[in-house]
Design an enzyme around this catalytic site. Structure first.
Site, PDB file in Angstrom:
ATOM      1  N   SER A  74       0.861  -1.181   0.000  1.00 33.52           N
ATOM      2  CA  SER A  74       0.000   0.000   0.000  1.00 33.52           C
ATOM      3  C   SER A  74       0.898   1.230   0.000  1.00 33.52           C
ATOM      4  O   SER A  74       2.057   1.164   0.453  1.00 33.52           O
ATOM      5  CB  SER A  74      -0.890   0.011   1.251  1.00 33.52           C
ATOM      6  OG  SER A  74      -1.529   1.270   1.405  1.00 33.52           O
TER       7      SER A  74
ATOM      8  N   TYR B 136      -2.041  -1.054  10.455  1.00 31.90           N
ATOM      9  CA  TYR B 136      -1.999  -1.434   9.052  1.00 31.90           C
ATOM     10  C   TYR B 136      -0.766  -0.838   8.382  1.00 31.90           C
ATOM     11  O   TYR B 136      -0.030  -1.525   7.664  1.00 31.90           O
ATOM     12  CB  TYR B 136      -3.279  -0.958   8.369  1.00 31.90           C
ATOM     13  CG  TYR B 136      -3.405  -1.305   6.908  1.00 31.90           C
ATOM     14  CD1 TYR B 136      -3.776  -2.581   6.505  1.00 31.90           C
ATOM     15  CD2 TYR B 136      -3.182  -0.343   5.919  1.00 31.90           C
ATOM     16  CE1 TYR B 136      -3.908  -2.895   5.155  1.00 31.90           C
ATOM     17  CE2 TYR B 136      -3.314  -0.648   4.575  1.00 31.90           C
ATOM     18  CZ  TYR B 136      -3.682  -1.930   4.200  1.00 31.90           C
ATOM     19  OH  TYR B 136      -3.811  -2.224   2.859  1.00 31.90           O
TER      20      TYR B 136
END
Length: 241
Positions: free
Chosen positions: A135, A148
């Protein structure tokens, strides 16, 4: 590597980007796709894309026994797409440690375990590729998804180590840094999102053209360009989100 006639395994294939990857692989001429998820019944829709080429498998990427139980079922794989992921919200000072551990179990250890399980198989099959879905928050953190961020940043570091370790085995390793993608996981993010299919198509193109680090959508490309010029500015921008 070429996607045509590849034999791929996609984790988290029951929805979102995983489902899109299976579809993109089929459209690109993959010979076979092992579609995996924790719940076998959740794979019915993805199998329906092409029952003759999509093989459903029940796989929990956090299962420490995978290295013993999975290889016999997928002995012909030459492309692994580590897509399975989890996202939890919470400030780094407030999110329970158990949630942080859970994020790492899936996003970091899950990807590592799948790679360690599949590397001997891919090597035996004359080489191939591993794709780790990361990401843009591996580059700079958004405080609301602190665990995350950390798990994806750790996976980026692991990906670089893996790349060096498997290069002599004829295996390429790709790191993918998407921005927001229009999936259930990103439903709470009020920003422009890229379709999962566009992301999957861009990633497969990146694999075929040997782009080690793949930025598969307009936001990702923009963020990376800005990050290479002034990473502190991107850190501050993301910190305000």
């Amino acid at each position: 590597m070429k996607i045509h006639n590849a034999i791929a395994l996609v984790t988290g294939a029951n929805r979102g980007i995983g489902y899109a990857f299976v579809n993109a692989l089929l459209q690109s001429g993959a010979k076979k796709v092992y579609a995996t998820a924790r719940n076998l019944q959740s794979l019915d829709a993805v199998v329906a894309l092409d029952p003759s080429r999509v093989i459903p498998l029940q796989v929990d990427v956090t299962d420490s026994n995978l290295e013993l139980t999975l290889p016999d079922q997928v002995s012909d794989v030459n492309l692994l797409i580590n897509n399975a992921g989890a996202l939890a919200f919470g400030n780094i000072l407030e999110i329970p440690i158990s949630k942080i551990a859970s994020q790492f179990e899936t996003n970091f250890y899950g990807s590592l375990l799948m790679a360690r399980t599949l590397v001997p198989i891919i090597e035996k099959n004359q080489g191939g590729a591993i794709v780790n879905i990361l990401s843009v928050v591996a580059l700079a953190s958004m405080p609301a998804i602190s665990a995350y961020n950390a798990s994806k940043a750790a996976t980026w570091s692991m990906t670089q180590s893996l790349r060096a370790s498997v290069a002599p085995k004829g295996i390429e390793v790709y790191a993918v840094f998407p921005g927001p993608v229009d999936t259930d996981m990103a439903a709470e993010f009020p920003m422009v999102k890229t379709s999962p299919q566009d992301v999957a198509n861009a990633v497969l193109k990146g694999v075929e053209t040997n782009q080690e680090d793949i930025f598969p959508d307009p936001m990702a490309i923009q963020v990376y360009s800005a990050w290479t010029q002034d990473h502190k500015a991107i850190e501050k921008q993301f910190a305000a989100m």
